[in-house]
Structure formats: C-alpha cells, structure tokens
Design a protein around this motif. Structure first.
Motif, PDB file in Angstrom:
ATOM      1  N   VAL A   3      52.843 -99.714 -10.254  1.00 18.61           N
ATOM      2  CA  VAL A   3      53.501-100.474  -9.205  1.00 18.61           C
ATOM      3  C   VAL A   3      52.414-101.032  -8.304  1.00 18.61           C
ATOM      4  CG1 VAL A   3      55.033-100.334  -7.198  1.00 18.61           C
ATOM      5  CG2 VAL A   3      55.544 -99.004  -9.256  1.00 18.61           C
ATOM      6  N   ARG A   4      52.510-102.305  -8.020  1.00 19.48           N
ATOM      7  CA  ARG A   4      51.550-102.931  -7.118  1.00 19.48           C
ATOM      8  C   ARG A   4      52.210-103.069  -5.755  1.00 19.48           C
ATOM      9  NH1 ARG A   4      46.974-106.277  -7.905  1.00 19.48           N
ATOM     10  NH2 ARG A   4      46.468-107.330  -5.977  1.00 19.48           N
ATOM     11  N   LEU A   5      51.540-102.564  -4.729  1.00 20.11           N
ATOM     12  CA  LEU A   5      52.051-102.661  -3.366  1.00 20.11           C
ATOM     13  C   LEU A   5      51.337-103.819  -2.664  1.00 20.11           C
ATOM     14  CD1 LEU A   5      52.054 -98.875  -2.417  1.00 20.11           C
ATOM     15  CD2 LEU A   5      53.988-100.270  -3.206  1.00 20.11           C
ATOM     16  N   ASN A   6      52.041-104.880  -2.426  1.00 18.22           N
ATOM     17  CA  ASN A   6      51.464-106.031  -1.723  1.00 18.22           C
ATOM     18  C   ASN A   6      51.773-105.866  -0.236  1.00 18.22           C
ATOM     19  OD1 ASN A   6      50.159-108.454  -1.379  1.00 18.22           O
ATOM     20  ND2 ASN A   6      51.992-109.668  -1.740  1.00 18.22           N
ATOM     21  N   LEU A   7      51.060-104.908   0.376  1.00 17.66           N
ATOM     22  CA  LEU A   7      51.299-104.536   1.768  1.00 17.66           C
ATOM     23  C   LEU A   7      49.972-104.359   2.494  1.00 17.66           C
ATOM     24  CD1 LEU A   7      53.990-101.782   1.050  1.00 17.66           C
ATOM     25  CD2 LEU A   7      54.417-104.058   2.021  1.00 17.66           C
ATOM     26  N   PRO A   8      50.006-104.404   3.810  1.00 19.35           N
ATOM     27  CA  PRO A   8      48.765-104.179   4.567  1.00 19.35           C
ATOM     28  C   PRO A   8      48.225-102.763   4.358  1.00 19.35           C
ATOM     29  CG  PRO A   8      50.533-104.961   6.006  1.00 19.35           C
ATOM     30  CD  PRO A   8      51.129-104.712   4.668  1.00 19.35           C
ATOM     31  N   GLU A   9      46.920-102.620   4.524  1.00 15.34           N
ATOM     32  CA  GLU A   9      46.262-101.316   4.401  1.00 15.34           C
ATOM     33  C   GLU A   9      46.884-100.272   5.317  1.00 15.34           C
ATOM     34  OE1 GLU A   9      43.335-100.367   2.648  1.00 15.34           O
ATOM     35  OE2 GLU A   9      43.657-102.211   1.531  1.00 15.34           O
ATOM     36  N   THR A  10      47.379-100.698   6.467  1.00 15.65           N
ATOM     37  CA  THR A  10      47.902 -99.776   7.472  1.00 15.65           C
ATOM     38  C   THR A  10      49.354 -99.368   7.233  1.00 15.65           C
ATOM     39  OG1 THR A  10      48.480-101.657   8.856  1.00 15.65           O
ATOM     40  CG2 THR A  10      46.332-100.624   9.237  1.00 15.65           C
ATOM     41  N   SER A  11      49.994 -99.938   6.234  1.00 20.14           N
ATOM     42  CA  SER A  11      51.406 -99.636   5.978  1.00 20.14           C
ATOM     43  C   SER A  11      51.572 -98.170   5.569  1.00 20.14           C
ATOM     44  CB  SER A  11      51.923-100.587   4.904  1.00 20.14           C
ATOM     45  OG  SER A  11      52.512 -99.932   3.855  1.00 20.14           O
TER      46      SER A  11
END
Length: 147
Positions: A3-11
């Motif tokens: 699964v690829r998480l396209n989210l900010p590092e801080t999420s």
C-alpha cells in the motif's frame, strides 16, 4: 504487494505505518510551474508579511530585487508592508536564480544553500541574505495531487 501512502511525513497514518515496519520509497521532486513571478509573489504577500512580522526584522524597509533571468520582480518593503512590482529579467540583481531553481525555495521545499549546491549561478547578496531567508524559510510541506 503493498500500500502506498500519499500523505505528509507528519501524518499519523504514516507514523503508525513506520512503527509497524513500513519503509519510505522516496518521493517525486516537486514539479510546479510558475508562469508569472510577480503574480505569485503578490498572492503570497500576506504570508511573507507574517513571517517578517514574527522575526527580528519586523518593520524592515528596503528593496529585494529578484531576477529569474527572463523575468523578475521587485519586493518593496515599507515598515514591514510588502509591495510587488513586476520587473524585466536578464540583468544582474541582488537575488538571481535560474527559472526552475527559485520555486523550491519560495515554496519552502529547499533552502538557498541546497539550491545553490545544484545551481551554482544562484546568488543572494550577503546584506540581503537574512531578509531573504526570513521570508522564504525551509518549512514542512506536502503537495496533495489529484489521482
């Protein structure tokens, strides 16, 4: 397979995934086009003024000419208030960037030193370095893309 998480590092989800053993496969470089330097700077004036007001340079007056070789802009500071004046490029100014090198700095993705390492023809006059880095600091960011 994953699964690829396209989210900010801080999420929180990214932090949780890393805790559970996920690994970072890197990110794409920001590919953002800025067709009008003066219009872009005018749009972010409130942010630039807020950064200035929160710094030891609050209330600074002076000029910061920016040259992107083909285009340019002049930032006029009057007691902390900023006015943007479109300018022609191609002349040497106190701040010089190749066209593709300025936006990563202006958006906070890279520092001047990082960009200067990649583009040796970048230049910020020493007397203006502190004001430049005050209004264009490195800061966390993330581009949410349409998918």
């Amino acid at each position: 397979p994953g699964v690829r998480l396209n989210l900010p590092e801080t999420s929180m989800l990214v932090r949780l995934a890393r805790h559970l053993g996920a690994h970072d496969q890197g990110r794409y470089a920001w590919q953002v086009h800025m067709p009008d330097l003066a219009a872009f700077l005018a749009a972010i004036v409130p942010t630039l003024e807020a950064r200035l007001a929160a710094s030891p340079l609050a209330g600074w007056s002076g000029e910061l000419p920016i040259n992107l070789f083909r285009t340019g802009a002049l930032l006029r500071f009057d007691a902390g208030r900023i006015t943007v004046v479109p300018a022609k490029g191609a002349q040497r100014c106190d701040v010089n960037f190749p066209p593709d090198a300025f936006l990563p700095v202006a958006l906070g993705w890279r520092s001047f030193d990082e960009v200067h390492h990649l583009y040796p023809d970048t230049h910020v006059e020493g007397r203006l370095r502190l004001i430049f880095e005050t209004i264009f600091p490195v800061c966390p960011g993330f581009l949410y893309t349409c998918t």
